[in-house]
Design a protein around this motif. Structure first.
Motif, PDB file in Angstrom:
ATOM      1  N   GLY A   1      -8.519   5.051  26.537  1.00  0.00           N
ATOM      2  CA  GLY A   1      -8.647   4.580  25.171  1.00  0.00           C
ATOM      3  C   GLY A   1      -9.157   5.663  24.246  1.00  0.00           C
ATOM      4  N   THR A   2      -8.574   5.731  23.051  1.00  0.00           N
ATOM      5  CA  THR A   2      -9.026   6.693  22.039  1.00  0.00           C
ATOM      6  C   THR A   2      -9.559   5.917  20.828  1.00  0.00           C
ATOM      7  OG1 THR A   2      -6.729   6.865  21.251  1.00  0.00           O
ATOM      8  CG2 THR A   2      -7.507   8.542  22.790  1.00  0.00           C
ATOM      9  N   THR A   3      -8.668   5.542  19.922  1.00  0.00           N
ATOM     10  CA  THR A   3      -9.090   4.703  18.801  1.00  0.00           C
ATOM     11  C   THR A   3      -9.298   3.278  19.292  1.00  0.00           C
ATOM     12  OG1 THR A   3      -7.763   6.062  17.310  1.00  0.00           O
ATOM     13  CG2 THR A   3      -8.508   3.938  16.471  1.00  0.00           C
ATOM     14  N   ASP A   4     -10.442   2.691  18.935  1.00  0.00           N
ATOM     15  CA  ASP A   4     -10.813   1.380  19.485  1.00  0.00           C
ATOM     16  C   ASP A   4     -11.616   0.625  18.422  1.00  0.00           C
ATOM     17  OD1 ASP A   4     -11.459  -0.793  21.003  1.00  0.00           O
ATOM     18  OD2 ASP A   4     -12.604   0.313  22.519  1.00  0.00           O
ATOM     19  N   ILE A   5     -10.939  -0.228  17.659  1.00  0.00           N
ATOM     20  CA  ILE A   5     -11.585  -0.887  16.521  1.00  0.00           C
ATOM     21  C   ILE A   5     -11.289  -2.376  16.536  1.00  0.00           C
ATOM     22  CG2 ILE A   5     -11.684  -1.037  13.998  1.00  0.00           C
ATOM     23  CD1 ILE A   5     -10.776   1.888  13.927  1.00  0.00           C
ATOM     24  N   PHE A   6     -12.328  -3.160  16.352  1.00  0.00           N
ATOM     25  CA  PHE A   6     -12.176  -4.596  16.130  1.00  0.00           C
ATOM     26  C   PHE A   6     -13.096  -4.982  14.986  1.00  0.00           C
ATOM     27  CE2 PHE A   6     -13.772  -8.929  16.652  1.00  0.00           C
ATOM     28  CZ  PHE A   6     -12.580  -9.642  16.638  1.00  0.00           C
TER      29      PHE A   6
ATOM     30  N   ILE B   1      -7.443  -5.167  14.080  1.00  0.00           N
ATOM     31  CA  ILE B   1      -7.560  -4.611  15.430  1.00  0.00           C
ATOM     32  C   ILE B   1      -6.714  -3.352  15.494  1.00  0.00           C
ATOM     33  CG2 ILE B   1      -7.186  -5.005  17.890  1.00  0.00           C
ATOM     34  CD1 ILE B   1      -7.402  -7.993  17.347  1.00  0.00           C
ATOM     35  N   ASN B   2      -7.294  -2.273  15.976  1.00  0.00           N
ATOM     36  CA  ASN B   2      -6.576  -1.011  16.143  1.00  0.00           C
ATOM     37  C   ASN B   2      -6.938  -0.438  17.503  1.00  0.00           C
ATOM     38  OD1 ASN B   2      -5.834   1.789  16.140  1.00  0.00           O
ATOM     39  ND2 ASN B   2      -5.663   1.690  13.917  1.00  0.00           N
ATOM     40  N   LEU B   3      -5.953  -0.410  18.402  1.00  0.00           N
ATOM     41  CA  LEU B   3      -6.178   0.086  19.761  1.00  0.00           C
ATOM     42  C   LEU B   3      -5.163   1.183  20.068  1.00  0.00           C
ATOM     43  CD1 LEU B   3      -6.555  -3.372  21.561  1.00  0.00           C
ATOM     44  CD2 LEU B   3      -8.362  -1.955  20.576  1.00  0.00           C
ATOM     45  N   GLN B   4      -5.638   2.303  20.595  1.00  0.00           N
ATOM     46  CA  GLN B   4      -4.751   3.404  20.962  1.00  0.00           C
ATOM     47  C   GLN B   4      -5.164   3.984  22.306  1.00  0.00           C
ATOM     48  OE1 GLN B   4      -3.673   6.246  17.851  1.00  0.00           O
ATOM     49  NE2 GLN B   4      -4.575   4.904  16.296  1.00  0.00           N
ATOM     50  N   TRP B   5      -4.162   4.353  23.094  1.00  0.00           N
ATOM     51  CA  TRP B   5      -4.383   4.946  24.407  1.00  0.00           C
ATOM     52  C   TRP B   5      -3.607   6.260  24.503  1.00  0.00           C
ATOM     53  CZ3 TRP B   5      -3.258  -0.099  23.425  1.00  0.00           C
ATOM     54  CH2 TRP B   5      -4.163  -1.073  23.862  1.00  0.00           C
TER      55      TRP B   5
ATOM     56  N   ILE C   1       3.186  -0.662  15.610  1.00  0.00           N
ATOM     57  CA  ILE C   1       3.221  -0.219  17.002  1.00  0.00           C
ATOM     58  C   ILE C   1       3.758   1.213  17.030  1.00  0.00           C
ATOM     59  CG2 ILE C   1       4.212  -0.567  19.294  1.00  0.00           C
ATOM     60  CD1 ILE C   1       4.460  -3.511  18.651  1.00  0.00           C
ATOM     61  N   GLY C   2       3.003   2.119  17.592  1.00  0.00           N
ATOM     62  CA  GLY C   2       3.454   3.510  17.718  1.00  0.00           C
ATOM     63  C   GLY C   2       3.351   3.972  19.160  1.00  0.00           C
ATOM     64  N   PHE C   3       4.349   4.709  19.618  1.00  0.00           N
ATOM     65  CA  PHE C   3       4.290   5.200  20.994  1.00  0.00           C
ATOM     66  C   PHE C   3       5.090   6.492  21.128  1.00  0.00           C
ATOM     67  CE2 PHE C   3       7.800   2.251  20.644  1.00  0.00           C
ATOM     68  CZ  PHE C   3       8.845   2.917  21.251  1.00  0.00           C
ATOM     69  N   ASN C   4       4.681   7.288  22.084  1.00  0.00           N
ATOM     70  CA  ASN C   4       5.339   8.554  22.371  1.00  0.00           C
ATOM     71  C   ASN C   4       5.122   8.869  23.844  1.00  0.00           C
ATOM     72  OD1 ASN C   4       6.504  11.072  22.336  1.00  0.00           O
ATOM     73  ND2 ASN C   4       4.752  12.083  21.385  1.00  0.00           N
TER      74      ASN C   4
ATOM     75  N   THR D   1       0.688  23.643  31.393  1.00  0.00           N
ATOM     76  CA  THR D   1       0.802  22.608  32.426  1.00  0.00           C
ATOM     77  C   THR D   1       2.281  22.329  32.637  1.00  0.00           C
ATOM     78  OG1 THR D   1      -1.258  21.660  31.570  1.00  0.00           O
ATOM     79  CG2 THR D   1      -0.001  20.321  33.129  1.00  0.00           C
ATOM     80  N   PRO D   2       2.945  23.079  33.541  1.00  0.00           N
ATOM     81  CA  PRO D   2       4.409  22.991  33.654  1.00  0.00           C
ATOM     82  C   PRO D   2       4.919  21.656  34.174  1.00  0.00           C
ATOM     83  CG  PRO D   2       3.505  24.373  35.395  1.00  0.00           C
ATOM     84  CD  PRO D   2       2.382  24.081  34.460  1.00  0.00           C
ATOM     85  N   ASN D   3       4.102  20.942  34.950  1.00  0.00           N
ATOM     86  CA  ASN D   3       4.514  19.649  35.493  1.00  0.00           C
ATOM     87  C   ASN D   3       3.528  18.586  35.013  1.00  0.00           C
ATOM     88  OD1 ASN D   3       6.716  20.550  37.489  1.00  0.00           O
ATOM     89  ND2 ASN D   3       4.973  21.826  38.089  1.00  0.00           N
ATOM     90  N   ASN D   4       3.987  17.766  34.093  1.00  0.00           N
ATOM     91  CA  ASN D   4       3.081  16.762  33.544  1.00  0.00           C
ATOM     92  C   ASN D   4       3.857  15.590  32.972  1.00  0.00           C
ATOM     93  OD1 ASN D   4       3.162  16.744  30.365  1.00  0.00           O
ATOM     94  ND2 ASN D   4       3.391  18.889  30.997  1.00  0.00           N
ATOM     95  N   SER D   5       3.155  14.507  32.833  1.00  0.00           N
ATOM     96  CA  SER D   5       3.664  13.355  32.084  1.00  0.00           C
ATOM     97  C   SER D   5       2.574  12.967  31.093  1.00  0.00           C
ATOM     98  CB  SER D   5       4.002  12.180  33.004  1.00  0.00           C
ATOM     99  OG  SER D   5       2.846  11.709  33.672  1.00  0.00           O
ATOM    100  N   SER D   6       2.970  12.694  29.851  1.00  0.00           N
ATOM    101  CA  SER D   6       1.998  12.387  28.819  1.00  0.00           C
ATOM    102  C   SER D   6       2.502  11.230  27.972  1.00  0.00           C
ATOM    103  CB  SER D   6       1.725  13.612  27.936  1.00  0.00           C
ATOM    104  OG  SER D   6       2.914  14.013  27.277  1.00  0.00           O
ATOM    105  N   GLY D   7       1.576  10.639  27.243  1.00  0.00           N
ATOM    106  CA  GLY D   7       1.971   9.519  26.387  1.00  0.00           C
ATOM    107  C   GLY D   7       0.865   9.134  25.429  1.00  0.00           C
ATOM    108  N   ASN D   8       1.287   8.484  24.379  1.00  0.00           N
ATOM    109  CA  ASN D   8       0.367   7.976  23.369  1.00  0.00           C
ATOM    110  C   ASN D   8       0.896   6.637  22.903  1.00  0.00           C
ATOM    111  OD1 ASN D   8      -0.869   7.456  20.736  1.00  0.00           O
ATOM    112  ND2 ASN D   8      -1.736   9.487  20.948  1.00  0.00           N
ATOM    113  N   ILE D   9       0.074   5.617  23.007  1.00  0.00           N
ATOM    114  CA  ILE D   9       0.471   4.264  22.615  1.00  0.00           C
ATOM    115  C   ILE D   9      -0.598   3.698  21.691  1.00  0.00           C
ATOM    116  CG2 ILE D   9       1.015   1.934  23.416  1.00  0.00           C
ATOM    117  CD1 ILE D   9       1.836   3.135  26.085  1.00  0.00           C
ATOM    118  N   GLY D  10      -0.160   3.112  20.598  1.00  0.00           N
ATOM    119  CA  GLY D  10      -1.101   2.517  19.657  1.00  0.00           C
ATOM    120  C   GLY D  10      -0.552   1.223  19.079  1.00  0.00           C
ATOM    121  N   VAL D  11      -1.439   0.293  18.766  1.00  0.00           N
ATOM    122  CA  VAL D  11      -1.038  -0.971  18.161  1.00  0.00           C
ATOM    123  C   VAL D  11      -2.119  -1.420  17.191  1.00  0.00           C
ATOM    124  CG1 VAL D  11      -2.012  -2.276  20.103  1.00  0.00           C
ATOM    125  CG2 VAL D  11      -0.356  -3.371  18.583  1.00  0.00           C
TER     126      VAL D  11
END
Length: 330
Positions: free
Chosen positions: A151-156, A130-134, A84-87, A99-109
């Motif tokens: 969704g970015t990486t999407d593998i089954f 299974i590899n899923l990342q957002w 599990i990876g997240f940022n 982009t001075p005002n933003n919210s960002s994230g990366n989640i993968g499992v």
């Protein structure tokens, strides 16, 4: 009279001096005795610690030997591990960036699961990856941008292999493998390999599948790009546990008899190191080569590249992904 006075003064002083020396001698003797006893106690504790460590090592060795016997015993073996990876981050009025005002994230499992049955005359091995990342980048100053995760990486990937043993290391076998995406474009494309041939298990935990008779079914909305064909299937899978380290590598390729443009291969690798009660750090990366997917991606570009992409001239760049994060194990 003078003698008494002198005697009295000298006597008192003399007695005091003797008492002082006596106290000093006794103190030194006590310190020496305490130091010797303390050193002796430390040596005894170290010796006891060493003996207990040897006992723990012996117990661990017996436990590992029993576990090896359990692992070698025929029957169903089921397990899973993953990463599990997240940022997540947010910026407010950070004018130094675009982009001075933003919210960002990366989640993968990722999930690597298996269920294997081993009998005297046959085996049945099943595995799933299974590899899923957002990812998201929400520009708070742009009300029209997408503020959700995409969704970015999407593998089954699911594999089922059945083999009838001709010897402890060779078997005639049948394999089914299905690959697709889950988050988006489910079964578009989707791949189903069905074939028969032979399976070789040269060492424990390694499986080599060679199926010269295999049909690669391809499911997709764009029939002009994707095409099913007959060919050969080769797969090598190795799963190993070395102490706290879990390792799995899988290489799968389909070689079409009709055209090399219809061939493809995928190679995935997963590593997990347990630090405490099934929790640790994990890393996974994968590589893929598929000309049909490259062509589908090229035809979706705007404007369309010149000359018009085909299977013969498309730039078939190597596909890759990786994920690093928290590892878990069941």
């Amino acid at each position: 009279m003078r003698v008494n006075i002198i005697n009295f003064g000298g006597y008192n002083y003399y007695i005091q001096t003797l008492n002082t020396m006596k106290h000093l001698v006794l103190t030194c003797l006590a310190m020496l005795a305490f130091s010797g006893g303390f050193a002796q106690t430390i040596d005894e504790l170290k010796a006891e610690q060493s003996a207990k460590k040897d006992s723990i090592d012996a117990i661990q060795a017996r436990f590992d030997a029993l576990q090896d016997e359990i692992d070698a015993f025929p029957g169903w073996k089921i397990g899973a591990f993953g990463t599990i990876g997240f940022n997540l981050s947010e910026a407010n009025n950070w004018y130094a960036q675009g982009t001075p005002n933003n919210s960002s994230g990366n989640i993968g499992v990722t999930v690597n699961a298996f269920a294997n049955l081993d009998r005297e005359k046959f085996f049945w091995k099943n595995s799933a990856n299974i590899n899923l990342q957002w990812v998201k980048l929400d520009d708070k100053d742009d009300p029209n941008d997408n503020d959700g995760f995409e969704g970015t990486t999407d593998i089954f990937n699911f594999v089922s292999l059945y083999g009838y043993k001709l010897s402890p290391k060779f078997a005639i076998s049948a394999l089914g493998e299905y690959r697709t995406s889950l988050i988006s474009n489910f079964n578009d494309p989707g791949y189903l390999d069905l074939g028969v041939g032979a399976t070789w298990t040269p060492i424990t935990d390694m499986v080599v599948v060679i199926h010269p008779l295999n049909y690669n079914f391809v499911f997709a909305d764009n029939d002009a790009v994707y095409e099913s064909s007959l060919g050969a299937k080769i797969m090598v899978d190795y799963t190993k546990k070395l102490g706290a380290l879990d390792f799995k590598t899988n290489f799968s390729t389909f070689q079409s008899y009709e055209s090399g443009n219809l061939s493809n291969w995928t190679w995935t690798n997963s590593f997990g190191y347990t630090l405490w009660k099934g929790i640790g750090i994990g890393f996974e990366f994968g590589l893929r080569n598929n000309k049909q997917e490259a062509l589908d991606n090229a035809l979706a570009q705007t404007p369309l590249p010149v000359p018009t992409p085909t299977l013969d001239n498309v730039d078939n760049d190597l596909q890759s992904y990786y994920l690093f994060g928290l590892k878990y194990k069941f």
